[in-house]
Write an enzyme that holds these catalytic residues in place. Structure first.
Site, PDB file in Angstrom:
ATOM      1  N   PRO A 170       0.841  -1.200   0.000  1.00 20.12           N
ATOM      2  CA  PRO A 170       0.000   0.000   0.000  1.00 20.12           C
ATOM      3  C   PRO A 170       0.876   1.250   0.000  1.00 20.12           C
ATOM      4  CG  PRO A 170      -0.066  -1.078   2.138  1.00 20.12           C
ATOM      5  CD  PRO A 170       0.717  -1.968   1.227  1.00 20.12           C
ATOM      6  N   HIS A 171       0.469   2.254  -0.743  1.00 19.54           N
ATOM      7  CA  HIS A 171       1.277   3.468  -0.821  1.00 19.54           C
ATOM      8  C   HIS A 171       0.380   4.664  -1.105  1.00 19.54           C
ATOM      9  CE1 HIS A 171       1.117   1.579  -4.793  1.00 19.54           C
ATOM     10  NE2 HIS A 171       1.103   2.800  -5.288  1.00 19.54           N
TER      11      HIS A 171
END
Length: 154
Positions: free
Chosen positions: A65-66
């Site tokens: 996730p970013h």
């Protein structure tokens, strides 16, 4: 770029279980706040917004996730190991237990991409993932992630 430049020891956590992907994103937000001083609610909101574009579960039990955030000046990371994997809508439909979250400045184009490539390449290493899954100590996990300095982005 090296993993030690984006990850610090206090940004690593082992969690027994997360009840859902949404709960896991909140856990990431809490870790980002305690380790990097980021606003937990903004982190969670930015991660959820990014996930709505497409899941960041890349397969083999790994999720990346970013999000881009205003008010930060460099790419920062957080790493979580789940003792019990959680469904993350991964491309291979397998639940995830290794999560490396990245937070980048809104204007960080190349640096964000380099960090994402570095983390992705690192966590494709089956031997590395096996070592990470075999350890429950945050300091040991940090040492594993940062000691292999051949894991560098161009």
């Amino acid at each position: 770029m090296k993993l030690s430049q984006i990850l610090k020891p206090e940004a690593i956590k082992v969690i027994a279980s997360a009840s859902s992907k949404k709960r896991l994103l909140h856990d990431i937000g809490e870790l980002a706040q305690s380790a990097h001083g980021l606003d937990q609610n903004r982190v969670v909101e930015a991660l959820q917004e990014r996930e709505s574009l497409g899941p960041t579960g890349v397969g083999h039990g790994v999720a990346l996730p970013h999000a881009r955030l205003s008010g930060i000046d460099k790419v920062q990371g957080a790493f979580i190991v789940l003792e019990r994997p959680v469904d993350f809508n991964s491309i291979d439909r397998l639940p995830v237990d290794l999560i490396f979250a990245l937070f980048a400045p809104e204007e960080a184009g190349v640096e964000h991409l380099k960090a994402l490539a570095l983390v992705s390449r690192s966590l494709r290493d089956v031997a590395l993932c096996k070592k990470l899954r075999a350890n429950q100590d945050a300091a040991t996990l940090y040492a594993i992630l940062t000691s292999d300095q051949n894991m560098q982005a161009a």
